[in-house]
Design an enzyme around this catalytic site. Structure first.
Site, PDB file in Angstrom:
ATOM      1  N   HIS A  85      31.787 -36.270  30.501  1.00 38.71           N
ATOM      2  CA  HIS A  85      33.067 -35.649  30.888  1.00 38.71           C
ATOM      3  C   HIS A  85      32.844 -34.715  32.072  1.00 38.71           C
ATOM      4  CE1 HIS A  85      35.514 -37.287  27.745  1.00 38.71           C
ATOM      5  NE2 HIS A  85      34.601 -36.956  26.854  1.00 38.71           N
TER       6      HIS A  85
ATOM      7  N   HIS B 110      37.039 -39.272  17.790  1.00 41.41           N
ATOM      8  CA  HIS B 110      35.910 -39.073  18.699  1.00 41.41           C
ATOM      9  C   HIS B 110      35.015 -40.325  18.693  1.00 41.41           C
ATOM     10  CE1 HIS B 110      32.347 -37.367  20.558  1.00 41.41           C
ATOM     11  NE2 HIS B 110      33.096 -36.344  20.948  1.00 41.41           N
TER      12      HIS B 110
ATOM     13  N   GLU C 219      31.900 -40.698  18.954  1.00 39.65           N
ATOM     14  CA  GLU C 219      30.688 -40.586  18.126  1.00 39.65           C
ATOM     15  C   GLU C 219      30.990 -40.951  16.670  1.00 39.65           C
ATOM     16  OE1 GLU C 219      28.332 -36.868  18.327  1.00 39.65           O
ATOM     17  OE2 GLU C 219      28.166 -37.065  16.153  1.00 39.65           O
TER      18      GLU C 219
ATOM     19  N   ASN D  96      33.574 -29.300  25.161  1.00 44.87           N
ATOM     20  CA  ASN D  96      32.567 -28.262  24.876  1.00 44.87           C
ATOM     21  C   ASN D  96      32.627 -27.134  25.899  1.00 44.87           C
ATOM     22  OD1 ASN D  96      30.087 -28.472  26.811  1.00 44.87           O
ATOM     23  ND2 ASN D  96      30.573 -30.589  26.355  1.00 44.87           N
TER      24      ASN D  96
ATOM     25  N   CYS E  97      22.102 -41.125  21.755  1.00 42.40           N
ATOM     26  CA  CYS E  97      21.245 -39.954  21.519  1.00 42.40           C
ATOM     27  C   CYS E  97      20.521 -40.123  20.178  1.00 42.40           C
ATOM     28  CB  CYS E  97      22.110 -38.696  21.491  1.00 42.40           C
ATOM     29  SG  CYS E  97      21.175 -37.242  21.000  1.00 42.40           S
TER      30      CYS E  97
ATOM     31  N   CYS F  76      23.604 -31.054  15.532  1.00 45.83           N
ATOM     32  CA  CYS F  76      22.661 -30.846  16.638  1.00 45.83           C
ATOM     33  C   CYS F  76      22.821 -29.409  17.130  1.00 45.83           C
ATOM     34  CB  CYS F  76      22.991 -31.841  17.744  1.00 45.83           C
ATOM     35  SG  CYS F  76      22.353 -31.379  19.336  1.00 45.83           S
TER      36      CYS F  76
HETATM   37  S1  SF4 Z   1      25.088 -32.615  21.819  1.00 47.52           S
HETATM   38 FE1  SF4 Z   1      23.221 -33.044  20.632  1.00 47.52          FE
HETATM   39  S2  SF4 Z   1      23.705 -34.944  19.553  1.00 47.52           S
HETATM   40 FE2  SF4 Z   1      25.200 -34.789  21.195  1.00 47.52          FE
HETATM   41  S3  SF4 Z   1      24.275 -35.913  22.898  1.00 47.52           S
HETATM   42 FE3  SF4 Z   1      23.692 -33.760  23.141  1.00 47.52          FE
HETATM   43  S4  SF4 Z   1      21.658 -33.618  22.150  1.00 47.52           S
HETATM   44 FE4  SF4 Z   1      22.634 -35.507  21.406  1.00 47.52          FE
END
Ligand code: SF4
Length: 285
Positions: free
Chosen positions: A39, A122, A124, A222, A94, A190
């Protein structure tokens, strides 16, 4: 004076995926991703100039093309469809997300009802859901209230989206304890997100800061969260996407001597350095 937040910019998983895309583009005239790899419009523009093609879904990717799975991951069926069509797939999910996917697959095969804590829209979460076995069952809960509405089951496996807060996972685990005879909880959170959030709090609490320049895409959730935290700390925030936006806000710097710099997990290092150079000029002029 300029003070950098201790943790700023790309997290491990995003850096790994973006480096892999850059490397693939150095050896291929075009490389595909499903959805934006990040993003951050400036980083996407840099990659598109090198040959990145962004598909809305896997059906747009031609046979024989090269696709890199972004850090959020994809459902198993998407990867299977691509491979069946002869697409060259490089999986850059990831490793922390992969752990959540593998756990969902294994526990659903063992007969657990999989409960995912996170945002059902989302990518993910869609990717993790897409690893639950076809014979298994699963659902997504966003918060305590939704967890309270879950029907009782004999065995539940609770898995979290990597960006969830620890306190929420603990609360939902407490609620689910009363809904089954066996509960397994997997802490797949994470630390990259909480590290960046703690770093901006420490930045303003441990330094005499007149304002913070926050660098990141305006659609980056974020980065938006970092802005909310900074404003809750009572600090003046200038959120910029690029150098031009920092330069066009020269009046914001007027009278400010100590400037903090923070950046979201989707902001590349080169952009942070470019904006930092401009901020340095502004504060010294
Ligand atoms: S925030 Fe954490 S889980 Fe998400 S891509 Fe980044 S390192 Fe990986």
């Amino acid at each position: 004076m300029i003070v950098m937040a201790e943790h700023a910019g790309f997290c491990f998983g995003v850096k790994r995926a973006i480096d892999a895309i850059s490397e693939a583009l150095a050896h291929n005239p075009e490389v595909w991703t499903i959805g934006l790899p990040i993003h951050n419009p400036q980083e996407v523009a840099r990659l598109e100039a090198m040959g990145l093609r962004v598909a809305h879904d896997d059906s747009e990717i031609p046979s024989g093309a090269k696709v890199l799975i972004r850090a959020h991951g994809e459902p198993l069926e998407v990867i299977a469809r691509l491979k069946a069509r002869g697409v060259d797939v490089a999986d850059m999910t990831c490793p922390f997300v992969k752990k959540a996917q593998d756990t969902a697959e294994k526990l659903s095969l063992e007969g657990y009802h999989v409960v995912l804590l996170g945002d059902k829209n989302h990518p993910e979460i869609k990717g993790i859901l897409g690893h639950v076995s076809v014979s298994g069952s699963s659902e997504v809960v966003a918060d305590d209230e939704e967890a309270r509405n879950i029907q009782p089951r004999s065995r539940i496996a609770l898995i979290s989206q990597t960006t969830q807060r620890q306190e929420r996972l603990e609360r939902v685990a407490g609620i689910l304890t009363g809904k089954c005879s066996e509960l397994r909880v997997f802490n797949t959170i994470c630390r990259a997100t909480s590290e960046r959030q703690d770093a901006v709090r420490e930045l303003v609490r441990n330094n005499k800061i007149d304002g913070v320049v926050l660098i990141g895409g305006k659609s980056s959730a974020n980065t938006g969260k970092l802005r909310d935290i900074l404003e809750a700390e009572g600090v003046n925030v200038l959120w910029v996407e690029d150098v031009a936006e920092a330069e066009s806000n020269s009046q914001w710097f007027s009278g400010k001597r100590n400037i903090g710099i923070a950046a979201g997990a989707s902001t590349p290092e080169w952009l942070i350095e470019n904006v930092k150079a401009v901020v340095s000029e502004m504060t010294n002029s």
